[in-house]
Motif scaffolding. Structure first.
Motif, short mmCIF file in Angstrom:
data_model
loop_
_atom_site.label_atom_id
_atom_site.label_comp_id
_atom_site.label_asym_id
_atom_site.label_seq_id
_atom_site.Cartn_x
_atom_site.Cartn_y
_atom_site.Cartn_z
N TRP A 80 0.77 -1.27 -0.11
CA TRP A 80 -0.04 0.06 0.06
C TRP A 80 0.80 1.35 -0.05
CZ3 TRP A 80 -3.40 -1.81 4.67
CH2 TRP A 80 -4.47 -2.84 4.20
N SER A 81 2.13 1.12 -0.30
CA SER A 81 3.05 2.21 0.00
C SER A 81 2.57 3.46 -1.23
CB SER A 81 4.52 1.95 -0.40
OG SER A 81 4.56 1.26 -1.65
N GLY A 82 1.95 3.04 -2.33
CA GLY A 82 1.59 4.29 -3.09
C GLY A 82 0.66 5.01 -2.55
N LEU A 83 -0.43 4.43 -2.05
CA LEU A 83 -1.71 4.86 -1.52
C LEU A 83 -1.15 5.75 0.02
CD1 LEU A 83 -4.33 2.13 -1.75
CD2 LEU A 83 -4.10 4.36 -3.28
N LEU A 84 -0.41 5.14 0.85
CA LEU A 84 0.23 5.71 1.90
C LEU A 84 0.97 7.27 1.60
CD1 LEU A 84 1.36 2.79 3.86
CD2 LEU A 84 -0.53 4.25 4.47
N ALA A 85 1.70 7.23 0.32
CA ALA A 85 2.33 8.22 -0.04
C ALA A 85 1.23 9.20 -0.42
CB ALA A 85 3.32 7.91 -1.31
N ALA A 116 5.20 18.62 -2.15
CA ALA A 116 4.53 19.19 -3.20
C ALA A 116 5.20 18.74 -4.28
CB ALA A 116 4.61 20.91 -3.05
N SER A 117 6.78 18.93 -4.01
CA SER A 117 7.61 18.62 -5.44
C SER A 117 7.97 17.26 -5.51
CB SER A 117 8.63 19.42 -5.27
OG SER A 117 8.47 20.86 -5.61
N HIS A 118 7.68 16.22 -4.42
CA HIS A 118 8.20 14.80 -4.53
C HIS A 118 7.24 13.93 -4.63
CE1 HIS A 118 10.71 11.55 -3.82
NE2 HIS A 118 10.43 11.17 -2.68
N LEU A 119 6.35 13.92 -3.42
CA LEU A 119 5.18 13.01 -3.36
C LEU A 119 4.05 13.30 -4.27
CD1 LEU A 119 5.17 12.57 0.58
CD2 LEU A 119 6.07 11.03 -1.07
N VAL A 120 3.44 14.69 -4.50
CA VAL A 120 2.35 14.80 -5.26
C VAL A 120 2.79 14.45 -6.78
CG1 VAL A 120 0.99 16.84 -6.54
CG2 VAL A 120 1.56 16.59 -3.97
N PRO A 121 3.98 14.88 -7.61
CA PRO A 121 4.07 14.13 -8.87
C PRO A 121 4.09 12.68 -8.76
CG PRO A 121 5.66 16.11 -8.13
CD PRO A 121 4.98 15.67 -6.97
N HIS A 122 5.00 12.11 -7.74
CA HIS A 122 4.93 10.61 -7.73
C HIS A 122 3.38 10.08 -7.53
CE1 HIS A 122 6.17 6.45 -6.42
NE2 HIS A 122 5.13 6.55 -5.33
N MET A 123 2.55 10.62 -6.82
CA MET A 123 1.20 10.13 -6.73
C MET A 123 0.33 10.49 -8.07
SD MET A 123 -1.91 11.99 -4.45
CE MET A 123 -1.87 13.75 -5.57
N MET A 124 0.71 11.46 -8.83
CA MET A 124 0.08 11.59 -10.10
C MET A 124 0.42 10.67 -11.06
SD MET A 124 -2.04 13.97 -9.26
CE MET A 124 -2.78 14.66 -10.70
N GLU A 125 1.81 10.36 -11.12
CA GLU A 125 2.55 9.48 -12.21
C GLU A 125 1.76 8.15 -12.06
OE1 GLU A 125 6.58 9.23 -11.44
OE2 GLU A 125 6.86 11.48 -12.32
N LYS A 145 -1.27 7.26 -11.10
CA LYS A 145 -2.54 7.34 -11.67
C LYS A 145 -3.38 6.31 -10.88
CE LYS A 145 -0.98 8.99 -16.40
NZ LYS A 145 -1.08 8.68 -17.86
N THR A 146 -3.47 6.23 -9.89
CA THR A 146 -4.24 5.49 -8.98
C THR A 146 -5.56 6.03 -8.74
OG1 THR A 146 -2.09 4.43 -7.92
CG2 THR A 146 -4.65 4.03 -6.77
N ARG A 147 -6.62 5.43 -8.89
CA ARG A 147 -8.17 5.95 -8.67
C ARG A 147 -8.28 6.69 -7.23
NH1 ARG A 147 -12.86 2.37 -10.31
NH2 ARG A 147 -12.00 1.05 -8.62
N MET A 148 -7.63 6.02 -6.19
CA MET A 148 -7.88 6.49 -4.70
C MET A 148 -6.82 7.44 -4.39
SD MET A 148 -10.42 4.84 -3.41
CE MET A 148 -10.10 5.31 -1.71
N ALA A 149 -5.95 7.77 -5.14
CA ALA A 149 -4.64 8.79 -4.88
C ALA A 149 -5.40 10.08 -4.14
CB ALA A 149 -3.74 8.97 -6.09
#
Length: 266
Positions: free
Chosen positions: A37-42, A232-241, A243-247
């Motif tokens: 779940w690391s992507g969702l936790l991020a 803002a510059s590390h986690l948010v771009p990682h989250m957008m890349e 493309k998880t529906r729950m992000a």
């Protein structure tokens, strides 16, 4: 020679480290789920950290020093520089390894520096008096468990679980007592050297705590800048890349959790 209340500040930072260690133990026991779940936790961490920076850390730093924007910019620029250097190195040799190391380093620096500043706040508030220290301790200690969970969740994105554990212990657990000790030594050497008598709460002047808090203003602003980069510059771009529906819902939940936590603790 440390005052009695300065000892309390160091002890409080050790207690906070214990709370962080409990968070480390919790995520280590559930490390397989955390890795999955690391992507969702991020995404949740991005919302939590960004809201904390914009609504708590930066306003707090602005109230202490007029130069807070410059210190925040310096903290942000430092992590941007590190990220840029590791990105350029990723084009040589094992590029993927360099990218992962750089991403892990910037995330670790942001959160661990914040933990170091927390330790300094313990030392300064307890030096002012027991009541002030206890009031501050509740708010600071409550989020140490969450800090450890977030840092481990970020580290496991880039390194092995065992390395993530070591990075988290170093950044989320050990940095807080280290910050308290360094600040206490600094207070004892530079700020309290002019006192002829032993420390007594009755000797404090009304503006004394703010004079000492002002010494932490630049560090608080720099910590806000580093966490602004991480979120803002590390986690948010990682989250957008990803493309998880729950992000985005989890990002919003992180924002709400930060506001709720601030409301409960202040």
């Amino acid at each position: 020679m440390f005052s009695l209340f300065q000892h309390y500040g160091v002890l409080a930072s050790i207690l906070a480290a214990g709370v962080s260690l409990a968070g480390v133990a919790a995520v280590w026991l559930a490390r397989e789920r955390v890795a999955a779940w690391s992507g969702l936790l991020a995404a949740f961490a991005a919302g939590l950290l960004l809201t904390s920076v914009l609504t708590h850390l930066l306003p707090g730093a602005f109230s202490v020093t007029a130069h807070a924007p410059l210190y925040a910019l310096a903290g942000y620029g430092l992590l941007l520089l590190i990220a840029g250097m590791t990105s350029s190195l990723s084009g040589h040799g094992d590029g993927e390894s360099w990218r992962n190391s750089g991403a892990a380093l910037t995330a670790w620096l942001g959160i661990s520096f914040h933990s170091f500043v927390d330790g300094g706040i313990y030392a300064i508030t307890y030096e002012h008096g027991l009541e002030t220290g206890l009031m501050t301790m509740g708010g600071l200690t409550a989020h140490k468990f969450i800090d450890a969970v977030i840092l481990f969740s970020l580290m496991i994105l880039y390194v092995t679980p065992r390395r993530a554990l070591l990075w988290t212990i170093a950044g989320a657990v050990l940095m807080t007592p280290l910050g308290a000790l360094v600040t206490t030594f600094w207070l004892d050497t530079h700020v309290l050297a002019d006192r002829a008598a032993a420390f007594s709460p009755a000797t404090l002047q009304p503006g004394h705590a703010h004079d000492h808090a002002g010494a932490l203003g630049p560090l608080l602003a720099a910590a806000a800048g580093t966490l602004l980069y991480v979120s803002a510059s590390h986690l948010v771009p990682h989250m957008m890349e990803r493309k998880t529906r729950m992000a985005l819902p989890l990002f919003s939940l992180g924002c709400a959790a930060s506001l709720a936590l601030a409301s409960l603790l202040h």
